[in-house]
Design a protein around this motif. Structure first.
Motif, mmCIF file in Angstrom:
data_model
loop_
_atom_site.group_PDB
_atom_site.id
_atom_site.type_symbol
_atom_site.label_atom_id
_atom_site.label_comp_id
_atom_site.label_asym_id
_atom_site.label_seq_id
_atom_site.Cartn_x
_atom_site.Cartn_y
_atom_site.Cartn_z
ATOM 1 N N LEU A 57 0.928 -1.052 0.004
ATOM 2 C CA LEU A 57 -0.262 0.487 -0.138
ATOM 3 C C LEU A 57 1.000 0.964 0.342
ATOM 4 C CD1 LEU A 57 -2.897 1.530 -0.081
ATOM 5 C CD2 LEU A 57 -2.745 0.723 2.794
ATOM 6 N N VAL A 58 1.640 1.450 0.381
ATOM 7 C CA VAL A 58 2.618 2.781 0.928
ATOM 8 C C VAL A 58 3.630 2.991 -0.406
ATOM 9 C CG1 VAL A 58 5.001 3.419 2.228
ATOM 10 C CG2 VAL A 58 3.095 1.653 3.455
ATOM 11 N N GLY A 152 -5.248 -3.357 -1.892
ATOM 12 C CA GLY A 152 -6.018 -4.050 -2.679
ATOM 13 C C GLY A 152 -6.787 -3.298 -3.830
ATOM 14 N N LEU A 153 -6.785 -1.840 -3.002
ATOM 15 C CA LEU A 153 -7.560 -1.302 -4.686
ATOM 16 C C LEU A 153 -6.686 -1.077 -5.818
ATOM 17 C CD1 LEU A 153 -9.301 1.226 -2.443
ATOM 18 C CD2 LEU A 153 -9.837 -0.943 -3.151
ATOM 19 N N ARG A 154 -7.270 -1.214 -6.863
ATOM 20 C CA ARG A 154 -6.604 -0.267 -7.575
ATOM 21 C C ARG A 154 -6.187 1.034 -7.869
ATOM 22 N NH1 ARG A 154 -11.245 -3.248 -11.500
ATOM 23 N NH2 ARG A 154 -10.428 -5.252 -11.288
ATOM 24 N N VAL A 155 -5.202 1.392 -8.746
ATOM 25 C CA VAL A 155 -4.685 2.982 -8.356
ATOM 26 C C VAL A 155 -5.484 3.396 -8.710
ATOM 27 C CG1 VAL A 155 -3.432 3.856 -9.614
ATOM 28 C CG2 VAL A 155 -2.148 1.297 -9.588
ATOM 29 N N ARG A 156 -6.533 3.502 -9.613
ATOM 30 C CA ARG A 156 -7.297 4.511 -9.583
ATOM 31 C C ARG A 156 -8.628 4.705 -8.700
ATOM 32 N NH1 ARG A 156 -10.774 3.465 -14.324
ATOM 33 N NH2 ARG A 156 -8.661 3.585 -15.931
ATOM 34 N N GLU A 157 -8.977 3.298 -8.067
ATOM 35 C CA GLU A 157 -9.397 3.991 -6.832
ATOM 36 C C GLU A 157 -8.917 4.337 -5.856
ATOM 37 O OE1 GLU A 157 -12.186 -0.291 -7.816
ATOM 38 O OE2 GLU A 157 -10.391 -0.297 -6.788
ATOM 39 N N LEU A 158 -7.980 3.502 -5.453
ATOM 40 C CA LEU A 158 -6.766 4.432 -4.653
ATOM 41 C C LEU A 158 -7.058 5.615 -4.623
ATOM 42 C CD1 LEU A 158 -4.863 3.847 -1.997
ATOM 43 C CD2 LEU A 158 -3.408 3.189 -3.587
ATOM 44 N N LYS A 159 -7.114 6.096 -5.828
ATOM 45 C CA LYS A 159 -6.126 7.587 -6.007
ATOM 46 C C LYS A 159 -7.518 8.422 -5.978
ATOM 47 C CE LYS A 159 -4.982 11.066 -9.380
ATOM 48 N NZ LYS A 159 -3.765 10.844 -10.891
#
Length: 197
Positions: A57-58, A152-159
């Motif tokens: 995650l980091v 585990g979020l996808r990059v777009r979701e995390l952003k």
């Protein structure tokens, strides 16, 4: 920091580092023996196991161009050993490592709230392993998230979650993997002192 930089602060113990192998050292009845037991416990911070989903995650947050800051309720005397541990275990370099000040006996959640205030308007999110801490920080106005929520979020979701401060939800395809909560014994229950307007 420049006005455009955004900080994501990560709690270390229970989210990135697992010290549960050393909790047996925390024995002692008197104040002096408890203090000595805590010192023995903190002597082992350099031997903590890495919590892989936390490190992932980091790395994902750093790859988004966000500023990583590490927060811990370990005493400031553990700062150098903690920095070495982070570097040795491949964590992205953080802009800062915030620790518990010398002689600070406040509950862990209050220490973390103080770290959030220190980041000021640059803080986009605080990530912690304890749901109660996340809830308390949110109540105090901090955009707080649990490791479980973001892992585990996808990059777009995390952003999106970090930009908007919304709560992540588990997707139908299981992208947001859940892991067991790991808590460390040096987290003290407590409430964040509310600031007067």
């Amino acid at each position: 920091m420049s006005g455009s930089e955004r900080v994501v602060m990560f709690d270390i113990d229970g989210g990135l580092a697992d010290l549960s192998a050393f909790t047996h050292l925390l024995t002692g009845d008197s104040e002096g023996s408890r203090r000595h037991a805590w010192q023995r416990f903190f002597d082992h911070v350099g031997q903590a196991a890495v919590i892989e989903p936390g490190r992932d995650l980091v790395e994902a947050v750093a790859s988004l161009g966000l500023v990583v800051v590490y927060s811990t309720t370990r005493p400031v005397s553990c700062a150098e050993q903690t920095r070495i541990w982070l570097g040795h275990n491949g964590f992205p370099p953080g802009r800062a490592l915030l620790c518990r000040s010398r002689n600070d006996v406040r509950p862990a959640v209050e220490v973390k709230a103080g770290h959030c205030r220190a980041a000021g308007s640059w803080l986009s999110a605080f990530v912690d392993d304890e749901p109660d801490t996340v809830d308390t920080l949110r109540t105090g106005g901090v955009r707080a998230h649990s490791f479980n929520e973001l892992s585990g979020l996808r990059v777009r979701e995390l952003k999106t979650v970090l930009a908007t401060g919304t709560t992540a939800t588990k997707t139908g395809n299981g992208t947001n993997r859940r892991r067991h909560n790991r808590t460390t014994p040096h987290h003290r229950p407590g409430r964040v002192a509310q600031r007067s307007p």
